[in-house]
Design a protein around this motif. Structure first.
Motif, PDB file in Angstrom:
ATOM      1  N   GLN A   1      22.534   2.842 -26.103  1.00  0.00           N
ATOM      2  CA  GLN A   1      21.877   1.565 -25.844  1.00  0.00           C
ATOM      3  C   GLN A   1      20.364   1.724 -25.792  1.00  0.00           C
ATOM      4  O   GLN A   1      19.627   0.881 -26.301  1.00  0.00           O
ATOM      5  N   ARG A   2      19.884   2.813 -25.192  1.00  0.00           N
ATOM      6  CA  ARG A   2      18.438   3.065 -25.171  1.00  0.00           C
ATOM      7  C   ARG A   2      17.873   3.154 -26.587  1.00  0.00           C
ATOM      8  O   ARG A   2      16.841   2.596 -26.908  1.00  0.00           O
ATOM      9  N   LYS A   3      18.571   3.899 -27.435  1.00  0.00           N
ATOM     10  CA  LYS A   3      18.129   4.069 -28.821  1.00  0.00           C
ATOM     11  C   LYS A   3      18.112   2.724 -29.552  1.00  0.00           C
ATOM     12  O   LYS A   3      17.157   2.402 -30.262  1.00  0.00           O
ATOM     13  N   LYS A   4      19.151   1.939 -29.341  1.00  0.00           N
ATOM     14  CA  LYS A   4      19.248   0.640 -29.995  1.00  0.00           C
ATOM     15  C   LYS A   4      18.104  -0.280 -29.554  1.00  0.00           C
ATOM     16  O   LYS A   4      17.487  -0.959 -30.372  1.00  0.00           O
ATOM     17  N   ILE A   5      17.803  -0.283 -28.266  1.00  0.00           N
ATOM     18  CA  ILE A   5      16.705  -1.109 -27.758  1.00  0.00           C
ATOM     19  C   ILE A   5      15.377  -0.640 -28.350  1.00  0.00           C
ATOM     20  O   ILE A   5      14.574  -1.457 -28.810  1.00  0.00           O
ATOM     21  N   ARG A   6      15.142   0.677 -28.359  1.00  0.00           N
ATOM     22  CA  ARG A   6      13.893   1.203 -28.942  1.00  0.00           C
ATOM     23  C   ARG A   6      13.735   0.780 -30.404  1.00  0.00           C
ATOM     24  O   ARG A   6      12.637   0.503 -30.858  1.00  0.00           O
ATOM     25  N   ASN A   7      14.846   0.779 -31.143  1.00  0.00           N
ATOM     26  CA  ASN A   7      14.793   0.465 -32.568  1.00  0.00           C
ATOM     27  C   ASN A   7      14.725  -1.026 -32.871  1.00  0.00           C
ATOM     28  O   ASN A   7      14.225  -1.408 -33.926  1.00  0.00           O
ATOM     29  N   GLU A   8      15.240  -1.869 -31.991  1.00  0.00           N
ATOM     30  CA  GLU A   8      15.397  -3.283 -32.339  1.00  0.00           C
ATOM     31  C   GLU A   8      14.604  -4.277 -31.504  1.00  0.00           C
ATOM     32  O   GLU A   8      14.447  -5.418 -31.918  1.00  0.00           O
ATOM     33  N   ALA A   9      14.125  -3.893 -30.335  1.00  0.00           N
ATOM     34  CA  ALA A   9      13.406  -4.831 -29.487  1.00  0.00           C
ATOM     35  C   ALA A   9      11.898  -4.580 -29.566  1.00  0.00           C
ATOM     36  O   ALA A   9      11.479  -3.429 -29.699  1.00  0.00           O
ATOM     37  N   PRO A  10      11.088  -5.644 -29.474  1.00  0.00           N
ATOM     38  CA  PRO A  10       9.643  -5.436 -29.475  1.00  0.00           C
ATOM     39  C   PRO A  10       9.203  -4.770 -28.184  1.00  0.00           C
ATOM     40  O   PRO A  10       9.672  -5.132 -27.107  1.00  0.00           O
ATOM     41  N   ARG A  11       8.317  -3.791 -28.283  1.00  0.00           N
ATOM     42  CA  ARG A  11       7.804  -3.090 -27.105  1.00  0.00           C
ATOM     43  C   ARG A  11       6.691  -3.883 -26.453  1.00  0.00           C
ATOM     44  O   ARG A  11       5.836  -4.458 -27.136  1.00  0.00           O
ATOM     45  N   VAL A  12       6.687  -3.918 -25.138  1.00  0.00           N
ATOM     46  CA  VAL A  12       5.641  -4.601 -24.383  1.00  0.00           C
ATOM     47  C   VAL A  12       4.449  -3.666 -24.268  1.00  0.00           C
ATOM     48  O   VAL A  12       4.588  -2.529 -23.815  1.00  0.00           O
ATOM     49  N   GLU A  13       3.314  -4.128 -24.715  1.00  0.00           N
ATOM     50  CA  GLU A  13       2.081  -3.343 -24.636  1.00  0.00           C
ATOM     51  C   GLU A  13       1.235  -3.880 -23.493  1.00  0.00           C
ATOM     52  O   GLU A  13       1.157  -5.075 -23.277  1.00  0.00           O
ATOM     53  N   GLY A  14       0.588  -2.983 -22.764  1.00  0.00           N
ATOM     54  CA  GLY A  14      -0.230  -3.498 -21.680  1.00  0.00           C
ATOM     55  C   GLY A  14      -1.109  -2.503 -21.045  1.00  0.00           C
ATOM     56  O   GLY A  14      -1.338  -1.420 -21.288  1.00  0.00           O
TER      57      GLY A  14
END
Length: 77
Positions: A64-77
């Motif tokens: 699930q971690r890998k899937k989130i890293r690959n498919e969800a936009p990362r929050v930059e801040g």
């Protein structure tokens, strides 16, 4: 800046240590990831009895971690 959360044993809103772990009725958190559909993720809820603040924590698998890293936009801040 030090970040705190209820997993450290103190409410981040009122400072109380009256924290309890609740089991979600469905025990799962549903999210949509990219074009591959919906993912069910196990979740825990912590609640403060003094002020009612709740925090939810997902119990992510490596897949699930890998899937989130690959498919969800990362929050930059």
């Amino acid at each position: 800046m030090t970040e705190t959360n209820m997993r450290q044993g103190t409410c981040t809103t009122c400072g109380s240590q009256e924290l309890y772990l609740l089991e979600r009725i469905t025990r799962q958190f549903m999210v949509k990831l990219g074009s591959t559909g919906v993912e069910n993720i196990l979740a825990k809820v912590m609640v403060c009895l003094e002020c009612g603040r709740c925090e939810q924590y997902l119990q992510l698998t490596d897949k699930q971690r890998k899937k989130i890293r690959n498919e969800a936009p990362r929050v930059e801040g």
